[in-house]
Scaffold this motif. Structure first.
Motif, short mmCIF file in Angstrom:
data_model
loop_
_atom_site.label_atom_id
_atom_site.label_comp_id
_atom_site.label_asym_id
_atom_site.label_seq_id
_atom_site.Cartn_x
_atom_site.Cartn_y
_atom_site.Cartn_z
N ASP A 23 50.52 -6.77 12.62
CA ASP A 23 50.46 -7.50 11.55
C ASP A 23 49.41 -8.66 12.19
O ASP A 23 49.72 -9.31 13.00
CB ASP A 23 51.80 -8.29 11.31
N ARG A 24 48.08 -8.34 11.85
CA ARG A 24 47.18 -9.12 12.26
C ARG A 24 47.04 -10.64 11.81
O ARG A 24 46.77 -11.31 12.51
CB ARG A 24 45.65 -8.48 11.79
N ASP A 25 47.48 -10.79 10.44
CA ASP A 25 47.65 -12.09 9.83
C ASP A 25 48.77 -13.11 10.82
O ASP A 25 48.38 -14.15 10.92
CB ASP A 25 48.22 -12.12 8.66
N LYS A 26 49.73 -12.46 11.20
CA LYS A 26 50.80 -13.13 11.41
C LYS A 26 50.92 -13.03 13.35
O LYS A 26 51.65 -13.68 14.10
CB LYS A 26 52.22 -12.62 11.25
#
Length: 67
Positions: A23-26
């Motif tokens: 999960d790149r965003d988190k």
């Protein structure tokens, strides 16, 4: 955050020994099997169960569908 794809392919959940999803965003590595998300700090995965957070049912369904 950059995690080498080869490294990601080698890493598994320390609890279930199943593959992880990034999960790149988190900045986390998600294990749907364990329903845990492991943090990635400064590009380094922290693969300790005590450092992981439980993922919500909505997150589980999202990541499970992406498999």
């Amino acid at each position: 955050m950059l995690i080498d794809k080869q490294l990601l392919n080698l890493l598994v959940c320390p609890v279930t020994k199943t593959p992880l999803q990034l999960d790149r965003d988190k900045q986390e590595l998600v294990s749907t099997a364990a329903k845990l998300a492991y943090p990635v700090r400064e590009g380094i995965p922290v693969m300790l169960e005590d450092e992981a957070r439980a993922i919500s049912q909505d997150e589980f369904e999202y990541w499970h569908a992406k498999k």
